[in-house]
Write a protein that holds these residues in place. Structure first.
Motif, short mmCIF file in Angstrom:
data_model
loop_
_atom_site.label_atom_id
_atom_site.label_comp_id
_atom_site.label_asym_id
_atom_site.label_seq_id
_atom_site.Cartn_x
_atom_site.Cartn_y
_atom_site.Cartn_z
N ALA A 158 -4.71 -0.77 7.92
CA ALA A 158 -6.16 -0.63 7.72
C ALA A 158 -6.55 -1.09 6.33
O ALA A 158 -7.57 -1.78 6.15
N ALA A 159 -5.73 -0.76 5.33
CA ALA A 159 -6.02 -1.19 3.96
C ALA A 159 -5.95 -2.71 3.86
O ALA A 159 -6.77 -3.35 3.18
N ASP B 141 -2.23 3.10 8.48
CA ASP B 141 -3.14 3.24 7.33
C ASP B 141 -2.95 2.07 6.36
O ASP B 141 -3.90 1.59 5.74
N PRO C 164 -10.77 0.67 11.83
CA PRO C 164 -11.18 0.95 10.46
C PRO C 164 -12.26 0.02 9.92
O PRO C 164 -12.99 0.39 9.01
N VAL C 165 -12.36 -1.20 10.45
CA VAL C 165 -13.28 -2.19 9.86
C VAL C 165 -14.16 -2.76 10.96
O VAL C 165 -13.68 -3.12 12.03
N ARG C 166 -15.43 -2.84 10.69
CA ARG C 166 -16.36 -3.46 11.67
C ARG C 166 -16.81 -4.82 11.15
O ARG C 166 -16.94 -5.01 9.94
N ARG D 181 -9.55 -11.66 4.93
CA ARG D 181 -10.71 -12.18 5.66
C ARG D 181 -10.27 -13.37 6.50
O ARG D 181 -9.48 -14.21 6.05
N MET E 30 -6.64 -4.75 6.23
CA MET E 30 -7.84 -5.29 6.89
C MET E 30 -9.07 -5.24 5.99
O MET E 30 -10.00 -6.02 6.18
N GLU E 31 -9.07 -4.33 5.03
CA GLU E 31 -10.19 -4.25 4.08
C GLU E 31 -10.25 -5.50 3.20
O GLU E 31 -11.32 -5.93 2.79
N SER E 32 -9.08 -6.08 2.90
CA SER E 32 -9.11 -7.22 1.97
C SER E 32 -8.89 -8.59 2.62
O SER E 32 -9.39 -9.59 2.10
N ASP F 108 -8.36 -9.03 14.36
CA ASP F 108 -9.37 -8.99 13.31
C ASP F 108 -10.72 -8.61 13.91
O ASP F 108 -10.96 -8.79 15.10
N HIS G 2 0.84 -1.21 0.00
CA HIS G 2 0.00 0.00 0.00
C HIS G 2 0.87 1.25 0.00
O HIS G 2 2.03 1.21 0.39
#
Ligand code: AMP
Length: 492
Positions: free
Chosen positions: A179-180, A176, A258-260, A186, A182-184, A204, A169
């Motif tokens: 956080a990015a 940050d 950043p992610v729920r 799983r 964590m967006e992808s 997580d 990233h």
């Protein structure tokens, strides 16, 4: 040899890994692990060594520590137990007041040293080391995408996918980039990262695996379990929250969420088997929870004519204590454990496992002869251990042998960081009736804790907040197509 030039890199040179660029050939390996981190203490590497020592039960195959001395990163990884790997000399070669460490168990075979952690890289932000506990269930898809963008991979661990996502990233701040990632990504991940003058702890959003924060004379400590904090004299503060990125710098701490996730999914098997009984996991003392499992089991699956309750040490001890208290049947030591062998479960070959149980456990005739014996263990996986134990107890003259298990039948593989064999090898997936299981194990009876009873103990019955997929088959985060949960299949 300096730590940076140490065996981890020697292993990397001799590793015989190759990938063909076929997506179906990508297979991420799955580990049981423990992680540790300390920021701002001059004895960082020694404290990391001690912390890892108290997390040794979470992984016995390899261990490693990375440190940061304000200018440079140092790293040492090796196969084996923590106490054998880190000599005074090795620790002296890991300077600095920040350290992260890892213990790992996997079945990855000859390439294992390549997969030992911390894994590290140099990226636009400098040096980076990462320690991971958990499993990423879309690792192969992510790896395939990264490979097609030109990323190179050195090992088969899903943790490297996380490292590459962070490094790839472009955001200037490490958190940050995390956080990015964590967006992808799983699945299950409790992480500790060490960067340039910065430590980052992440859990997580489902909170599958534990991770706690403590304080040692102003230094921030993070660890898979509180047992690591206790050993080094750190105060337990709190859990790293599900979905939290905890950033520790010279300027202090900050948290980002950043992610729920739609729900919590804390691993109930940590309380049943995996964590140490003296730890506080997901806010509760493991020993107390196990003892309550035993009490609940005694109510659900009593043995009215039992003379003595004996634990399978060490994993069944806390529950056996609860079973005995609830039932009024005296507790006694009918099996003695040798402390000079590792967990028998970790032996890859079935024939070695058979022998291993006898190496590890011996039955005490004085406790057993002419008695109706209630043997309490935490879980049955394949049934190999239990069958041997029942036989041992019978051989010492028990009148009857009743097996009581302080968890529900293990029917499904774990996708989130507990090593389980494939479904066909799970005795309770093959045999759905306790009487059939008892017959196969040659016990007079077998009784398990119910899923409802288990939830009554851990969460006052609701079942919310927990992952019980290994018992129920309800997976909170479905794995990608073609995902293989187990690493043992190739060997069995
Ligand atoms: P098995 O002989 O396959 O039925 O193994 C059951 C024993 O393995 C029990 O005594 C458990 O305490 C232990 N066990 C359960 N799960 C695991 C695991 N993931 N890793 C190592 N040991 C385990």
């Amino acid at each position: 040899m300096t730590p940076e030039q140490g065996p981890a890199f020697a292993g990397a040179r001799t590793g015989n890994h190759s990938y063909s660029y076929k997506r179906s050939s990508l297979k991420s390996i799955h580990d049981e692990c423990g992680v540790f981190g300390i920021f701002g203490h001059e004895g960082a590497s020694t404290l990391a060594y001690l912390g890892l020592h108290s997390l040794q039960h979470r992984g016995q195959e390899s261990a490693g520590i990375a440190t940061w001395d304000g200018r440079k990163m140092f790293l040492y990884r090796q196969m084996g137990l923590v106490g054998d790997i880190f000599s005074h000399e090795v620790l002296a070669g890991l300077p600095g007041d920040c350290a992260v460490g890892h213990v790992r168990y996997s079945t990855a075979g000859s390439s294992s040293l390549l997969n030992a952690q911390p894994i590290n890289c140099q990226y636009a932000g400098g040096d980076l080391a990462l320690c991971h506990n958990g499993n990423i269930v879309n690792a192969n898809t992510l790896k395939w995408e990264l490979m097609n963008r030109g990323h190179l991979f050195q090992c088969s661990s899903d943790s490297e996918v996380l490292l590459q996502l962070v490094a790839a990233h472009t955001a200037p701040r490490l958190h940050d980039r995390v956080a990015a990632m964590m967006e992808s990504a799983r699945g299950a991940y409790s992480l500790v990262l060490l960067g340039r003058d910065e430590m980052v702890a992440v859990r997580d959003p489902y909170g599958f695996r534990p991770l706690v924060v403590g304080n040692l004379k102003g230094a921030t400590v993070v660890a898979s379990e509180t047992t690591a904090l206790s050993l080094i004299g750190a105060t337990y503060e709190r859990e790293v929250e599900p979905g939290e990125i905890l950033v520790v710098t010279r300027g202090g701490r900050e948290s980002h969420f950043p992610v729920r996730a739609p729900r919590l999914a804390q691993c109930v098997f940590e309380h049943i088997y995996f964590a140490r009984p003296d730890s506080i996991v997901f806010g509760r003392q493991v020993y107390e929870v196990r003892s309550l499992f035993g009490r609940q089991l005694a109510r659900e699956a009593p043995v009215p004519n039992g003379d003595v309750v004996i634990p399978v040490p060490d994993s069944g001890t806390s529950a056996a204590n609860g079973f005995s208290k609830e039932s009024g049947i005296p507790f006694d030591m009918g099996l003695i454990r040798s402390h000079y062998v590792g967990r028998t479960f970790i032996e890859p070959e079935q024939k070695i496992r058979h022998f291993g149980v006898k190496l590890k456990l011996a039955a005490v005739e004085a406790t057993i002869r002419n008695r109706v014996v209630v043997v309490v263990d935490d879980s049955i996986v394949r049934g190999t251990t239990s069958a041997k134990i029942v036989q041992m107890v019978r051989d010492k003259g028990a009148r009857e042998v009743h097996l009581r298990i302080s968890s529900p039948p293990t029917r499904w593989p774990c996708y989130y960081g507990i090593d389980t064999p494939c479904r066909e090898e799970l005795i309770a997936a093959r045999l759905h009736d306790n009487r059939l299981i008892a017959r196969e194990l040659t016990a007079d009876s077998v009784g398990y804790l119910s899923i409802e009873g288990m939830h009554r103990v851990v969460s006052q019955g609701s079942g919310n907040g927990w992952c019980d997929a290994c018992f129920s088959g309800r997976y909170p985060v479905p794995p990608e197509a073609g995902y293989s949960s187990h690493t043992r299949e190739a060997k069995s």
